[in-house]
Design a protein around this motif. Structure first.
Motif, PDB file in Angstrom:
ATOM      1  N   ALA A 152      -4.782 -59.290 -46.637  1.00 33.42           N
ATOM      2  CA  ALA A 152      -5.172 -60.696 -46.542  1.00 33.42           C
ATOM      3  C   ALA A 152      -4.947 -61.229 -45.123  1.00 33.42           C
ATOM      4  CB  ALA A 152      -4.378 -61.530 -47.551  1.00 33.42           C
ATOM      5  N   SER A 153      -3.854 -60.818 -44.502  1.00 37.21           N
ATOM      6  CA  SER A 153      -3.571 -61.242 -43.125  1.00 37.21           C
ATOM      7  C   SER A 153      -4.598 -60.680 -42.153  1.00 37.21           C
ATOM      8  CB  SER A 153      -2.164 -60.788 -42.712  1.00 37.21           C
ATOM      9  OG  SER A 153      -1.174 -61.400 -43.512  1.00 37.21           O
ATOM     10  N   ILE A 157       4.564 -55.974 -42.507  1.00 36.03           N
ATOM     11  CA  ILE A 157       4.874 -56.844 -43.633  1.00 36.03           C
ATOM     12  C   ILE A 157       6.059 -56.264 -44.411  1.00 36.03           C
ATOM     13  CG2 ILE A 157       3.990 -57.951 -45.715  1.00 36.03           C
ATOM     14  CD1 ILE A 157       2.536 -58.795 -43.186  1.00 36.03           C
ATOM     15  N   TYR A 181      -3.693 -48.908 -42.471  1.00 35.33           N
ATOM     16  CA  TYR A 181      -2.354 -49.311 -42.889  1.00 35.33           C
ATOM     17  C   TYR A 181      -1.557 -48.061 -43.249  1.00 35.33           C
ATOM     18  CZ  TYR A 181      -3.586 -48.511 -47.799  1.00 35.33           C
ATOM     19  OH  TYR A 181      -3.966 -47.925 -48.983  1.00 35.33           O
ATOM     20  N   SER A 206      -0.705 -58.406 -49.127  1.00 35.73           N
ATOM     21  CA  SER A 206      -0.451 -59.441 -48.135  1.00 35.73           C
ATOM     22  C   SER A 206      -0.969 -59.023 -46.757  1.00 35.73           C
ATOM     23  CB  SER A 206       1.051 -59.739 -48.066  1.00 35.73           C
ATOM     24  OG  SER A 206       1.346 -60.699 -47.074  1.00 35.73           O
ATOM     25  N   LEU A 207      -0.771 -57.747 -46.427  1.00 38.69           N
ATOM     26  CA  LEU A 207      -1.253 -57.222 -45.153  1.00 38.69           C
ATOM     27  C   LEU A 207      -2.770 -57.336 -45.051  1.00 38.69           C
ATOM     28  CD1 LEU A 207      -0.734 -55.419 -42.524  1.00 38.69           C
ATOM     29  CD2 LEU A 207      -1.417 -53.530 -43.985  1.00 38.69           C
ATOM     30  N   PHE A 222       0.269 -55.702 -37.632  1.00 40.62           N
ATOM     31  CA  PHE A 222       1.167 -56.403 -38.551  1.00 40.62           C
ATOM     32  C   PHE A 222       2.248 -55.457 -39.074  1.00 40.62           C
ATOM     33  CE2 PHE A 222      -3.102 -58.047 -38.790  1.00 40.62           C
ATOM     34  CZ  PHE A 222      -2.946 -59.419 -38.719  1.00 40.62           C
ATOM     35  N   SER A 224      -7.791 -62.731 -42.504  1.00 44.54           N
ATOM     36  CA  SER A 224      -7.601 -64.057 -41.917  1.00 44.54           C
ATOM     37  C   SER A 224      -7.584 -64.002 -40.390  1.00 44.54           C
ATOM     38  CB  SER A 224      -6.292 -64.656 -42.428  1.00 44.54           C
ATOM     39  OG  SER A 224      -6.023 -65.901 -41.819  1.00 44.54           O
ATOM     40  N   SER A 225      -6.869 -63.030 -39.841  1.00 43.51           N
ATOM     41  CA  SER A 225      -6.745 -62.925 -38.385  1.00 43.51           C
ATOM     42  C   SER A 225      -8.061 -62.568 -37.708  1.00 43.51           C
ATOM     43  CB  SER A 225      -5.684 -61.872 -38.037  1.00 43.51           C
ATOM     44  OG  SER A 225      -5.577 -61.703 -36.642  1.00 43.51           O
ATOM     45  N   ASN A 235       3.202 -56.088 -50.609  1.00 42.16           N
ATOM     46  CA  ASN A 235       3.109 -56.185 -49.152  1.00 42.16           C
ATOM     47  C   ASN A 235       1.769 -55.671 -48.637  1.00 42.16           C
ATOM     48  OD1 ASN A 235       5.666 -57.296 -48.866  1.00 42.16           O
ATOM     49  ND2 ASN A 235       6.664 -55.298 -48.721  1.00 42.16           N
ATOM     50  N   ASN A 247      -5.541 -57.072 -34.019  1.00 44.46           N
ATOM     51  CA  ASN A 247      -4.193 -57.536 -34.311  1.00 44.46           C
ATOM     52  C   ASN A 247      -3.460 -56.452 -35.095  1.00 44.46           C
ATOM     53  OD1 ASN A 247      -1.959 -59.207 -34.308  1.00 44.46           O
ATOM     54  ND2 ASN A 247      -2.999 -60.953 -35.279  1.00 44.46           N
TER      55      ASN A 247
END
Length: 287
Positions: free
Chosen positions: A66-67, A82, A141, A63-64, A80, A70-71, A60, A78
């Motif tokens: 990477a998000s 996850i 994070y 994935s976070l 998140f 991308s964002s 996760n 932004n």
């Protein structure tokens, strides 16, 4: 060094002096001056709790990040969550956010965030929680939900050398500092030769933003008393400087053995990377 209990996780702050010159060594290879300035390392804040490889949190966490990258090509802020509300175990949930300085173009924001994401795993390997502040962007994070929770703990400060008791300068400075807590997001202010700006993280309410900035401004007045200064709190920061004068030194009280150890590791990696580039270049020339 700042030691604190933060959302049930103990973190250690790694200040700029050990890492700035090393990252700047990489960045100085670029011909883009604005790119270099945006990517200057300020501080990192690493949890002492670590996760194991191939755990649900690592999946996760990746994935976070990477998000976030991308964002950042679409928006300057932004947040998140996850793995929240899914089949992932509770210890696998990862919350995070990113934010760029309010005057940064989208393309520069994206490049800054990509750099911060690349660095945060290097500076805080396998940490359950981490934050990394570059000159113009921020990434954080955690494994527990911190979003929207006011945090005014002092993370880092930089002050220029003290100046003479210039009544006019400090009057102008106080005018700028009085204006900064009115920021709703990013705020720029000036009074004569003194300029400044401030910004809150996007997850704060307007009242919490005002509270955080008021605290930051109060610390700027009490901690430095100089021609230029930065103060970074948990969810906001403020800066002022006299026009044409911005020679800041870091807070020496933040230095610790962990920061020195990280500097050695990053320094070795920097040297290896540069050596590989030079050897590759020499090999091409000889061929």
């Amino acid at each position: 060094m700042l030691r604190r209990l933060h959302l049930y996780s103990t973190h250690k702050t790694i200040p700029a002096p050990r890492l700035t010159s090393l990252f700047f060594l990489f960045l100085s290879l670029s011909s883009y001056d604005n790119f270099v300035k945006a990517h200057i390392f300020i501080y990192a804040d690493c949890s002492q709790e670590t996760y194991v490889p191939n755990s649900p949190f690592e999946e996760n966490h990746n994935s976070l990040l990477a998000s976030i990258v991308s964002s950042s090509s679409q928006a300057s802020y932004n947040s998140f969550a996850i793995g929240n509300g899914s089949s992932s175990p509770p210890e696998g949930i990862c919350y995070g956010l990113y934010q760029c300085r309010g005057d940064l173009k989208t393309t520069d924001c994206s490049r800054c965030i990509e750099s911060a994401v690349n660095q945060i795993s290097l500076v805080c390997p396998y940490s359950y929680g981490a934050a990394l502040q570059l000159e113009a962007c921020y990434v954080r994070y955690e494994h527990i939900d911190f979003l929207g929770r006011l945090d005014t703990n002092l993370k880092y400060k930089r002050c220029s050398k003290s100046v003479d008791n210039d009544v006019e300068f400090f009057r102008r400075r106080d005018d700028v500092l009085a204006d900064l807590p009115t920021a709703m997001g990013f705020k720029v202010s000036c009074s004569g030769p003194v300029e400044g700006y401030a910004q809150c993280l996007g997850d704060l309410s307007s009242s919490d933003c005002s509270s955080c900035l008021a605290d930051a401004v109060g610390q700027l007045k009490n901690l430095c008393g100089s021609a230029a200064a930065d103060v970074y709190l948990g969810q906001c920061y403020a800066r002022y400087w006299a026009s044409g004068y911005y020679d800041l030194t870091s807070d020496s009280s933040n230095e610790d053995d962990e920061g020195k150890t990280v500097a050695i590791v990053v320094g070795i990696l920097a040297g290896v990377a540069i050596l590989i580039v030079l050897l590759s270049f020499c090999r091409r020339v000889m061929d």
